[in-house]
Structures are given as structure tokens and as C-alpha cells.
Design an enzyme around this catalytic site. Structure first.
Site, short mmCIF file in Angstrom:
data_model
loop_
_atom_site.label_atom_id
_atom_site.label_comp_id
_atom_site.label_asym_id
_atom_site.label_seq_id
_atom_site.Cartn_x
_atom_site.Cartn_y
_atom_site.Cartn_z
N ASN A 8 0.84 -1.20 0.00
CA ASN A 8 0.00 0.00 0.00
C ASN A 8 0.87 1.25 0.00
O ASN A 8 1.65 1.39 -0.95
CB ASN A 8 -1.16 -0.04 1.00
CG ASN A 8 -0.85 -0.30 2.44
OD1 ASN A 8 -0.41 -1.37 2.80
ND2 ASN A 8 -1.10 0.65 3.31
N ASP A 9 0.75 2.12 0.96
CA ASP A 9 1.33 3.47 0.86
C ASP A 9 2.82 3.51 0.47
O ASP A 9 3.62 2.76 1.03
CB ASP A 9 1.25 4.19 2.20
CG ASP A 9 -0.08 4.03 2.87
OD1 ASP A 9 -1.01 3.48 2.27
OD2 ASP A 9 -0.19 4.48 4.03
N GLN A 65 4.53 0.28 2.29
CA GLN A 65 3.77 -0.59 3.18
C GLN A 65 3.63 -1.94 2.49
O GLN A 65 3.15 -2.02 1.34
CB GLN A 65 2.39 0.02 3.46
CG GLN A 65 2.44 1.21 4.38
CD GLN A 65 2.72 0.81 5.81
OE1 GLN A 65 1.85 0.32 6.51
NE2 GLN A 65 3.95 0.99 6.26
N PHE A 86 3.85 0.96 10.43
CA PHE A 86 2.93 1.74 9.61
C PHE A 86 3.70 2.87 8.90
O PHE A 86 4.90 3.03 9.07
CB PHE A 86 1.79 2.29 10.47
CG PHE A 86 0.63 1.33 10.60
CD1 PHE A 86 0.79 -0.04 10.44
CD2 PHE A 86 -0.66 1.79 10.89
CE1 PHE A 86 -0.29 -0.92 10.56
CE2 PHE A 86 -1.74 0.92 11.01
CZ PHE A 86 -1.56 -0.43 10.85
N SER A 87 2.95 3.68 8.17
CA SER A 87 3.57 4.63 7.25
C SER A 87 4.40 5.73 7.93
O SER A 87 4.18 6.06 9.10
CB SER A 87 2.50 5.30 6.40
OG SER A 87 2.05 4.38 5.45
N ARG A 129 -0.84 8.55 13.47
CA ARG A 129 0.13 7.86 12.60
C ARG A 129 0.58 8.71 11.41
O ARG A 129 0.12 9.81 11.22
CB ARG A 129 -0.49 6.55 12.09
CG ARG A 129 -1.80 6.70 11.32
CD ARG A 129 -2.39 5.31 11.05
NE ARG A 129 -3.61 5.34 10.28
CZ ARG A 129 -4.84 5.47 10.79
NH1 ARG A 129 -5.01 5.63 12.11
NH2 ARG A 129 -5.90 5.45 10.00
N ASP A 130 1.48 8.12 10.63
CA ASP A 130 1.94 8.62 9.33
C ASP A 130 2.74 9.93 9.43
O ASP A 130 2.43 10.92 8.75
CB ASP A 130 0.75 8.81 8.37
CG ASP A 130 -0.14 7.59 8.28
OD1 ASP A 130 0.35 6.50 8.60
OD2 ASP A 130 -1.31 7.73 7.88
N GLU A 171 -5.46 10.53 7.30
CA GLU A 171 -4.21 9.79 7.07
C GLU A 171 -3.18 10.49 6.17
O GLU A 171 -3.48 11.42 5.43
CB GLU A 171 -4.54 8.41 6.46
CG GLU A 171 -5.51 7.61 7.29
CD GLU A 171 -5.78 6.22 6.75
OE1 GLU A 171 -5.86 6.03 5.54
OE2 GLU A 171 -5.92 5.30 7.59
C1 FRU Z 1 -3.15 4.57 4.66
C2 FRU Z 1 -2.84 3.79 5.93
C3 FRU Z 1 -2.01 4.61 6.89
C4 FRU Z 1 -1.31 3.56 7.72
C5 FRU Z 1 -1.05 2.49 6.69
C6 FRU Z 1 -1.15 1.10 7.24
O1 FRU Z 1 -3.41 3.74 3.59
O2 FRU Z 1 -4.02 3.33 6.55
O3 FRU Z 1 -2.76 5.51 7.66
O4 FRU Z 1 -0.14 4.03 8.30
O5 FRU Z 1 -2.02 2.66 5.67
O6 FRU Z 1 -0.78 0.16 6.27
#
Ligand code: FRU
Length: 452
Positions: free
Chosen positions: A23-24, A40, A80-81, A152-153, A200
Site C-alpha cells: 500500500n502506501d 507498506q 505503519f507509514s 500515525r503517518d 491519514e
Molecule cells: C493509509 C494507511 C495509513 C497507515 C497504513 C497502514 O493507507 O491506513 O494511515 O499508516 O495505511 O498500512
């Protein structure tokens, strides 16, 4: 079994993980000649889970080599991100040799694994003194305790005038925060801000205005690409606009821009969230890297997003038309069929009600009567009195990205419907629109310098 990277639904000029879920984009940074793309990643499955920072490197942002995973889950949580910076002034004291340390700022997502049960989401650091080959987690983690459940992030930038690091952080609901630090380890809250309907992966950066670099704006962008423009003095971000959309497609999420690119370009990547890749050893793809600029438009100052110029190194065959009057309701323009395309189009409405371009069976409609641009099943309203339209279409095996009106009205779309055809179909209703210019280019695969 398919040969790796030649699988039927493997994007051929977009980044995908060799296998497993992605993902991210995380930790986008340039360091000593290499672009780093962390992401991710679930190394052990095609669905979201076991969040780990995958890692890929490139010298041109086009060809990527996936290397060892950078951050593995630990007792504080899964990974996480977050973001990456080069600590030029060794503010955190991690540097051991002559070269500055590369520092990752990430979220340890407590409670997302049996080992971290009952623990909160916190912000942590890891660093590398070998150019990003290996990372060491800071023994003083976390550097930021929980401020809100599941905060997060962290996205960190160096703010030269105040000589401080600035972190944009997602808190919860539609709340975000800005914090500052002299050393990446001790953080002070600057402000909380609310972006209605957004969540996010915040990003925060300054862009100079095209044609007048003395003028600039700060951009605060959320995961969905919606952004505020405003001023920032190192302490407070004062928004001067309401939220502005940058993408109307269904598959644009978790945007992040690169840190430390030496030529000053602000380059963004996003996750094309929600694509389908049936039967593939991997799941999900990144969007094509794009350069961001700030430009005056009829609607005011806007962030413009266009594919990076490095795409030119993939150009293969090209077909060009100039000044074609669309007098019939349908015209067919012959081309070489390819599943990998970069198409530029300029149109004048000529009092038509509607113009549709069908490229590789994918329709893009300029609905002039309703002043809308329609891409697959998504649409965007265009500024009043739009009577010329520029379009750029990037087509890969599983995606269509459309950039229009100077990169202000874009669509990121995943699709399994693209099918190479030996022609482009142009349809119109009413009037006599003008195809001022069209360049149709086939692209080489990044895996195989032969034509698709
Ligand atoms: C966005 C998210 C972030 C998080 C990550 C987890 O897509 O939900 O907020 O850090 O993906 O995989």
C-alpha cells in the site's frame, strides 16, 4: 507459472512489489545518487497485514530494484507509514562516518500484532549509515508518545529558516497536527488542524509559484490528495483556501513527496488503492511519479501534477496529428497497438456538445454541454467557460492516469478493461471541434526494453 515481471496483469511501467501486498509509499528520499522508495508491504500474503517497510531503489525513478525489507514488525507494533530525511547537520547524532545519516520516521502500530497487544500507536526513528542498505531502530524509541488513538503517518521536512524539523501527523477523525523538533527526538506541538472529510498520510511542503519564484505557498495535503494552500512561518500554518481536490479517479491515495531531491523538484507518488490483479503473485501498484508545481489558473493558484520528464526514456514509436477538424461524428486514427501508452491531446470545443476519445477501449469524454470531464465512471467539473482542453493519458496494463488542464484535473484509475487496439476512436456530438494536436506514443516496458 509465469516468468517474474511478465505476468499478464503486471504493470509494465508502474512500481509493484515482487510479491505480496503493497500500500502506501513511505520514506521517499534521494540520497547520494539513489532514489529510495519504501512501501507498506505484507511480505507473507496478498492481503493487507504484517506491515513491514518494503524497499526499492532507483537511479531514474522509472526502473526500480527491490532490496531487503527495511523495517520489520517488533514488540512495539507493526510498521505503519512514515517518511525519510537526510540529517545533513547530524541533529539527531546518528551519523558515524563522513556522510550524513538517512533517518526514517515511522509509526509503530501497537496492538496490530500479538507481540504488541495493548500497546499504543507511537512515532519512532530508525537510521542508516550505509546509504540505506541496513537500518537500526533508535534505542530511545518512541520519540513521540500517543497523542490520539491510532495517530500515525509522520511526514517530516527540514525548515531552513527556523532550523527545525517539522512533522505533519495524522491524529484521528479529520484531525491532523504540526509539530517541530531541533533533533528529530524531542517534539513540540505547534498546532492541530482539521481537514473536513480527510484522513491519514499528511504531506506538508512549500512550492514556488511558476513564473514568479519570489512568491510561494505552503501545501498541506491529506492521503486523498485534497489540499490547503497557505502561509507557514515555522510556527503556524495559516490556510488561505478551502480544501482543493487534485484527483477525481477512484484509485489515488496515500500521496507522499520525495525529500532532498537535489534539483529542487517536488516529486510525488501515490498508491493506486483498490486495483485488481487476479491470479497475480503481487497485489496493488503505485501511481506513476509526478512533478508538482504551483501555477496561476482561472480558478486561482493551484497545485499542478504532471508525469515526471523521465518518462521520455521509455518513449518508443510515435504518431502525431495537427489541426484535424472533427467534421464527422466518428473518426478513426490508425496507430500501432500497444498496451503501454503515453498520449497527449489538445482539443478546441468548436461548439460541440461532447467529444469522446477511446484509447485502448478506454473512453475519456469531454462533456462540453455539462462542462465535465468523464473518465471511466468518474467525473470532474471543469472551470466555467472551458473551451480548450489539454489531456495526457498514461495507459499501462492495469491502469489509466489522466492529467488535464495543466495537471489540475487528474484521474488515477485502475482498470482491467484496457485492450490494445490499432486505432484511436474520436467521437463527437454537434459542432465542429478541432483536434489541435495529438501525439500518441508507445512505451517500452521497464522490465524489457522491447516493445509490448
Ligand atoms: C493509509 C494507511 C495509513 C497507515 C497504513 C497502514 O493507507 O491506513 O494511515 O499508516 O495505511 O498500512
Amino acid at each position: 507459472m509465469y516468468t517474474e515481471f511478465a505476468e499478464p496483469y503486471r504493470p509494465q511501467f508502474h512500481f509493484t512489489a515482487r510479491k505480496g501486498w503493497l500500500n502506501d509509499p513511505n520514506g521517499l528520499v534521494y540520497y547520494q545518487g539513489t532514489y529510495h522508495l519504501f512501501f507498506q508491504h505484507n511480505p507473507s500474503g496478498n492481503e493487507w497485514g504484517n506491515m513491514t517497510w518494503g524497499h526499492a531503489i532507483s537511479t531514474d525513478l522509472i526502473h526500480w530494484e527491490q532490496t531487503a525489507h527495511a523495517l520489520l514488525p517488533d514488540s512495539m507494533g507493526t510498521m505503519f507509514s512514515g517518511s525519510a530525511v537526510v540529517d545533513w547537520h547530524n541533529t539527531a547524532g546518528f551519523q558515524t562516518g563522513k556522510s550524513p545519516a538517512l533517518v526514517l520516521i515511522y509509526t509503530a502500530a501497537g496492538g496490530t500484532s500479538p507481540e504488541s497487544e495493548g500497546k499504543p500507536f507511537t512515532q519512532c526513528l530508525a537510521y542508516s549509515n550505509d546509504g540505506g542498505k541496513t537500518f537500526t531502530k533508535f534505542t530511545g524509541n518512541p520519540v513521540l508518545p500517543e497523542l490520539a488513538p491510532e495517530n500515525r503517518d509522520p511526514k517530516v521536512i527540514w525548515h531552513e529558516p527556523s532550523q527545525k524539523w517539522i512533522m505533519a501527523l495524522y491524529l484521528q477523525g479529520e484531525e491532523f497536527a504540526l509539530l517541530s523538533s531541533p533533533n528529530l527526538k524531542e517534539w513540540t506541538m505547534l498546532q492541530r488542524l482539521s481537514l473536513p472529510g480527510c484522513m491519514e498520510c499528511p504531506d506538508f511542503f512549500e512550492l514556488p509559484l511558476k513564473g514568479n519564484p519570489d512568491i510561494s505557498r505552503w501545501v498541506f495535503m491529506a492521503a486523498n490528495g485534497q489540499y490547503l494552500l497557505g502561509e507557514f512561518d515555522g510556527h503556524f500554518f495559516k490556510a488561505e483556501t478551502a480544501l482543493i481536490s487534485s484527483d477525481w479517479g477512484k484509485n489515488f491515495y496515500a500521496t507522499q513527496t520525495f525529500s532532498d531531491i537535489p534539483d529542487g523538484r517536488r516529486i510525488q507518488m501515490a498508491w493506486m488503492r483498490g486495483g485488481e490483479y487476479p491470479g497475480m503473485p503481487f497485489n496493488q501498484q503505485m501511481g506513476f511519479p509526478c512533478e508538482l508545481g504551483l501555477e496561476e489558473t482561472p480558478e486561482g493558484i493551484r497545485v499542478c501534477r504532471r508525469p515526471i520528464q523521465e518518462i521520455e526514456t521509455l518513449w518508443d514509436q510515435s504518431f502525431e496529428w495537427n489541426t484535424v477538424l472533427l467534421e464527422q461524428d466518428e473518426i478513426v486514427l490508425p496507430v500501432s497497438p500497444s498496451s503501454l501508452l503515453d498520449v497527449e491531446i489538445q482539443l478546441e470545443s468548436g461548439n460541440a456538445d461532447m467529444i469522446t476519445m477511446v484509447v485502448n477501449k478506454l473512453p475519456v469524454t469531454w462533456n462540453i454541454r455539462d462542462n465535465q470531464l468523464e473518465v471511466l465512471d468518474c467525473s470532474a467539473s471543469l472551470p466555467p467557460h472551458t473551451n480548450t482542453l489539454d489531456l495526457r493519458l498514461l495507459i499501462d496494463r492495469t491502469s489509466l492516469e489522466v492529467f488535464s488542464l495543466g495537471g489540475t484535473h487528474n484521474f488515477s484509475c485502475c482498470t482491467l478493461e484496457a485492450i490494445p487496439e490499432p486505432f484511436i476512436l474520436l467521437k463527437k456530438r454537434g459542432g465542429t471541434p478541432l483536434l489541435s494536436r495529438m501525439i500518441f506514443r508507445t512505451l517500452q516496458s521497464i522490465y524489457n526494453p522491447k516493445k509490448e
